[in-house]
Design a protein around this motif. Sequence first.
Motif, PDB file in Angstrom:
ATOM      1  N   ASN A  89      -9.876  -1.112 -18.559  1.00  0.00           N
ATOM      2  CA  ASN A  89      -9.841  -0.150 -17.461  1.00  0.00           C
ATOM      3  C   ASN A  89     -11.121   0.697 -17.489  1.00  0.00           C
ATOM      4  O   ASN A  89     -11.611   1.043 -18.567  1.00  0.00           O
ATOM      5  CB  ASN A  89      -8.602   0.741 -17.604  1.00  0.00           C
ATOM      6  CG  ASN A  89      -8.490   1.778 -16.513  1.00  0.00           C
ATOM      7  OD1 ASN A  89      -9.163   2.818 -16.569  1.00  0.00           O
ATOM      8  ND2 ASN A  89      -7.641   1.511 -15.542  1.00  0.00           N
ATOM      9  N   ASN A 131     -11.734   3.711 -17.247  1.00  0.00           N
ATOM     10  CA  ASN A 131     -11.645   4.994 -17.951  1.00  0.00           C
ATOM     11  C   ASN A 131     -11.633   4.837 -19.472  1.00  0.00           C
ATOM     12  O   ASN A 131     -11.648   5.832 -20.201  1.00  0.00           O
ATOM     13  CB  ASN A 131     -10.382   5.738 -17.534  1.00  0.00           C
ATOM     14  CG  ASN A 131     -10.518   6.385 -16.168  1.00  0.00           C
ATOM     15  OD1 ASN A 131     -10.085   5.839 -15.167  1.00  0.00           O
ATOM     16  ND2 ASN A 131     -11.156   7.547 -16.122  1.00  0.00           N
ATOM     17  N   HIS A 154      -9.176   6.792 -24.414  1.00  0.00           N
ATOM     18  CA  HIS A 154      -9.265   7.147 -23.000  1.00  0.00           C
ATOM     19  C   HIS A 154     -10.326   8.216 -22.807  1.00  0.00           C
ATOM     20  O   HIS A 154     -10.365   9.222 -23.525  1.00  0.00           O
ATOM     21  CB  HIS A 154      -7.911   7.648 -22.485  1.00  0.00           C
ATOM     22  CG  HIS A 154      -7.905   7.983 -21.023  1.00  0.00           C
ATOM     23  ND1 HIS A 154      -8.104   9.260 -20.552  1.00  0.00           N
ATOM     24  CD2 HIS A 154      -7.733   7.188 -19.939  1.00  0.00           C
ATOM     25  CE1 HIS A 154      -8.046   9.253 -19.229  1.00  0.00           C
ATOM     26  NE2 HIS A 154      -7.823   8.011 -18.831  1.00  0.00           N
ATOM     27  N   GLY A 155     -11.217   7.995 -21.843  1.00  0.00           N
ATOM     28  CA  GLY A 155     -12.270   8.967 -21.545  1.00  0.00           C
ATOM     29  C   GLY A 155     -11.962   9.751 -20.285  1.00  0.00           C
ATOM     30  O   GLY A 155     -11.150   9.352 -19.445  1.00  0.00           O
ATOM     31  N   ASP A 156     -12.629  10.901 -20.138  1.00  0.00           N
ATOM     32  CA  ASP A 156     -12.398  11.737 -18.962  1.00  0.00           C
ATOM     33  C   ASP A 156     -13.174  11.256 -17.754  1.00  0.00           C
ATOM     34  O   ASP A 156     -12.869  11.632 -16.613  1.00  0.00           O
ATOM     35  CB  ASP A 156     -12.789  13.196 -19.277  1.00  0.00           C
ATOM     36  CG  ASP A 156     -11.857  13.799 -20.325  1.00  0.00           C
ATOM     37  OD1 ASP A 156     -10.664  13.435 -20.310  1.00  0.00           O
ATOM     38  OD2 ASP A 156     -12.325  14.599 -21.152  1.00  0.00           O
ATOM     39  N   VAL A 157     -14.199  10.432 -17.968  1.00  0.00           N
ATOM     40  CA  VAL A 157     -15.061   9.988 -16.881  1.00  0.00           C
ATOM     41  C   VAL A 157     -14.818   8.507 -16.618  1.00  0.00           C
ATOM     42  O   VAL A 157     -14.831   7.685 -17.531  1.00  0.00           O
ATOM     43  CB  VAL A 157     -16.553  10.221 -17.215  1.00  0.00           C
ATOM     44  CG1 VAL A 157     -17.429   9.740 -16.065  1.00  0.00           C
ATOM     45  CG2 VAL A 157     -16.811  11.699 -17.500  1.00  0.00           C
ATOM     46  N   LYS A 158     -14.616   8.193 -15.326  1.00  0.00           N
ATOM     47  CA  LYS A 158     -14.414   6.800 -14.943  1.00  0.00           C
ATOM     48  C   LYS A 158     -15.759   6.122 -14.765  1.00  0.00           C
ATOM     49  O   LYS A 158     -16.589   6.554 -13.969  1.00  0.00           O
ATOM     50  CB  LYS A 158     -13.612   6.732 -13.643  1.00  0.00           C
ATOM     51  CG  LYS A 158     -13.263   5.305 -13.220  1.00  0.00           C
ATOM     52  CD  LYS A 158     -12.359   5.318 -11.986  1.00  0.00           C
ATOM     53  CE  LYS A 158     -11.975   3.898 -11.592  1.00  0.00           C
ATOM     54  NZ  LYS A 158     -11.081   3.896 -10.401  1.00  0.00           N
ATOM     55  N   LYS A 159     -15.985   5.050 -15.522  1.00  0.00           N
ATOM     56  CA  LYS A 159     -17.259   4.344 -15.467  1.00  0.00           C
ATOM     57  C   LYS A 159     -17.319   3.464 -14.217  1.00  0.00           C
ATOM     58  O   LYS A 159     -16.301   2.969 -13.733  1.00  0.00           O
ATOM     59  CB  LYS A 159     -17.456   3.498 -16.731  1.00  0.00           C
ATOM     60  CG  LYS A 159     -17.532   4.322 -18.006  1.00  0.00           C
ATOM     61  CD  LYS A 159     -17.891   3.468 -19.206  1.00  0.00           C
ATOM     62  CE  LYS A 159     -16.765   2.526 -19.593  1.00  0.00           C
ATOM     63  NZ  LYS A 159     -15.581   3.253 -20.075  1.00  0.00           N
ATOM     64  N   ASN A 166      -6.778  -2.556 -13.727  1.00  0.00           N
ATOM     65  CA  ASN A 166      -7.066  -1.344 -12.944  1.00  0.00           C
ATOM     66  C   ASN A 166      -6.007  -1.207 -11.847  1.00  0.00           C
ATOM     67  O   ASN A 166      -5.804  -2.134 -11.067  1.00  0.00           O
ATOM     68  CB  ASN A 166      -8.470  -1.453 -12.316  1.00  0.00           C
ATOM     69  CG  ASN A 166      -8.952  -0.163 -11.704  1.00  0.00           C
ATOM     70  OD1 ASN A 166      -8.392   0.901 -11.967  1.00  0.00           O
ATOM     71  ND2 ASN A 166      -9.976  -0.260 -10.882  1.00  0.00           N
ATOM     72  N   ILE A 216      -3.997   1.654 -17.554  1.00  0.00           N
ATOM     73  CA  ILE A 216      -4.867   2.112 -18.642  1.00  0.00           C
ATOM     74  C   ILE A 216      -4.658   1.217 -19.858  1.00  0.00           C
ATOM     75  O   ILE A 216      -3.909   1.551 -20.791  1.00  0.00           O
ATOM     76  CB  ILE A 216      -4.582   3.591 -19.006  1.00  0.00           C
ATOM     77  CG1 ILE A 216      -4.610   4.464 -17.754  1.00  0.00           C
ATOM     78  CG2 ILE A 216      -5.591   4.090 -20.035  1.00  0.00           C
ATOM     79  CD1 ILE A 216      -5.955   4.469 -17.047  1.00  0.00           C
ATOM     80  N   LEU A 225      -3.255   8.240 -21.892  1.00  0.00           N
ATOM     81  CA  LEU A 225      -4.184   9.235 -21.352  1.00  0.00           C
ATOM     82  C   LEU A 225      -4.670  10.178 -22.435  1.00  0.00           C
ATOM     83  O   LEU A 225      -3.982  10.420 -23.434  1.00  0.00           O
ATOM     84  CB  LEU A 225      -3.501  10.031 -20.231  1.00  0.00           C
ATOM     85  CG  LEU A 225      -3.045   9.211 -19.004  1.00  0.00           C
ATOM     86  CD1 LEU A 225      -2.263  10.106 -18.049  1.00  0.00           C
ATOM     87  CD2 LEU A 225      -4.234   8.584 -18.311  1.00  0.00           C
ATOM     88  N   ASN A 226      -5.858  10.739 -22.228  1.00  0.00           N
ATOM     89  CA  ASN A 226      -6.445  11.673 -23.192  1.00  0.00           C
ATOM     90  C   ASN A 226      -5.589  12.921 -23.339  1.00  0.00           C
ATOM     91  O   ASN A 226      -5.502  13.509 -24.425  1.00  0.00           O
ATOM     92  CB  ASN A 226      -7.872  12.033 -22.743  1.00  0.00           C
ATOM     93  CG  ASN A 226      -8.577  12.945 -23.727  1.00  0.00           C
ATOM     94  OD1 ASN A 226      -8.352  14.149 -23.726  1.00  0.00           O
ATOM     95  ND2 ASN A 226      -9.423  12.358 -24.568  1.00  0.00           N
TER      96      ASN A 226
END
Length: 532
Positions: A361, A363, A375-380, A390, A393, A513-514
Motif C-alpha cells: 500500500n 502508505n 505505516h507512514g503518515d505520508v502517502k507515496k 490499495n 493497508i 495504522l500509525n
Amino acid sequence: MTAASCLLTEDQFLCSICLDVFTDPVSTPCGHNFCKTCITQHWDKNVPCQCPNCKKTFNTRPKLQVNTFISEMAAHRSEQHVSKPGEVPCDICTGTKLKALKFCLVCLVSYCETHLEPHLTRSGLKRHQLIDPVENLEDRMCTKHDKLLELFCKTDQMCVCMLCSISDHKTHDVVPLKEEYEGKRAEMGKTDAEIQQMIQKRRLKIEEMKRSVELSKKDADREIAAGVQVFSALKESVERSQAELIDTIKEKQRETEKQAEGFIKELEQEISELKKRSSEVEQLSQSEDHLHLLQSFPSLNAAPPTKDWTGVRIHPPSYEGTVRRIVNQLEETLSKQMKEAELKRVQQYAVDVTLDPDTANPNLILSDDGKQVEHGDVKKDLPDNPERCNPSICVLAKQSFSSGRFYYEVQVKEKTMWTLGVATESINRKGDITLNPQDGYWTICLKNENEYRAHAGPSVRLSLKCQPEKVGVFVDYEEGLVSFYDVDSAALIYSFTGCCSTQKLYPYFGPGLNDGGKNSAPLIISPVNHTE
C-alpha cells in the motif's frame, strides 16, 4: 563379391564328400575341390590316393593347395545363414535352404540375399514390390478368388483382391494397399507419439511418486526421531516427578522420626532422673538416723523438675495433596515440553521471506532489506499496478508456495494493531475487502491493544494468557492447515483447518495504522532461532 557369388550354382558351394558347404576348401592337382578334412580322411582310408570325382590315381599323396577363391565364396555363403525352424526359407535355393530376406509381391517368391540380387540390379525387376519374408502366403490370398490381396476397401475396412473390387465391392471406396498403408502409418505415427507422451508422463509420475516416498520416509524418520526425543524427555520428567514425590514423602517421614527421637530422648532422660530420685528416697526411708531423715526429707519429697507430657503427641505427617501437587507440576512441565516439541517440529520448515514492494500500500514504509514494514503518515506517489494493495493497508511477500510446508516468524513487539497470515494469489487487492477464508485470506489480528481475533468468517475472539511478542506462522498446503504460534511461550494461538486452495499462497502482513505514533513499531520478519 555378391555379383560373383550369384554366378555360382548351389552345388559349387558343396563338398562332394560331406555334401555340405566347404570348410577349409583345398584343390587337388586334377582341379577338384574338397574340404581339407574330408579329402585327408578319405585318402587315409583309401590307398592309393584317388580323386573321388574323376578317379585319377596319384602314386604319392599329392600336396593340397588352399583354394582361396572357393574359401571366400563359401565363407560369404555361410554368412547368409541357413534357414532355421520358424524362419522363411528361400524358394530358389536347392539343397541347403538359406534364410529369405525379402518376398516379392509380383513374383510371389521368397529370396535369399544371393537370389535377391536380380531384383536389386535389373531395371525390370526393380519395379517389383518387396516386403519382409512371408511364412504363410495363404494369408495374403483372397479366399474367394485365390488372388493376391492388393487393395483395401475403406467402406468395409478390409483387404480385397482385384476381382473383389469389381464384384462385391464395386460401389465401395477401394484404394491400393500402399495408399491405405501410408495413411495408417501416419496415424500410427501420431498414435505412437501420443503413446510415447503418455509413457513419458507416467515415467514422470513414477519419479514423482518415488520422490514423494523418499520425502515421506525422511519425514517419517524425522518424526520418529523427534517423537523419541519428546517421549524420552517426558519419561525423564515423569521419573523426576516420581523421585520428587518419593523424596518429599521420605523427608516428611524423616522429620517425624527426628521429632519422635527428640521426645523419646527427653523422656528417657527424665526417667533416668526419676529413677535416681527413687533410689535416694528408698535409701533415706531405710535410714534409722532420725535427724538425717528429717533434714533430708524436704528436698527428696519434692518431685524433680519434669515436663508435662499429657498433651504431647506424635502426629503422623499428612500427605494429602502431595501427589496432586506434583502431578499438577508434571502436567505443566509436560504441556510445556509438548508445546516446545510442536514448535520445534514446525520450525524445521522455516523459509526465507521478504516483502514485495510492488504489492505494498502507498502508505507503507518498507526497509531496504524487505524485512520490516510500518505505516507512514505520508502517502507515496506510486503506480497503481494490479499487484498493489490499495486502499487495504497491507503488503504481500515476494515468495509464494503451492505445495509442501513452510514457516516464518514475525516480531509484533510494542504494536497495538497488526494482522498476519497468508492469502491466495487471486485475492481482491482493490477496494473494500473482507478478511475471511471464503475470500482467500487466513489471518489473525490484534486490535484495540489487547483484543485478539481470528478472521474465520465470522471472526473468533481469542483468549491468550499473555501478549505475544513474536508470532510464528506455519502452513501445510496439502493438509489445508494454517497455524499461528506464540514463539516465546511455544503456545498455539489458533489453527485454520480445511483450507482448500489450488492457488499459490503468499505470506500476508498488515502493520495497522500509525495511530498518532501509538502503533509506530514495525512488523519485523525475524530469523528463526530453532527451539532447543
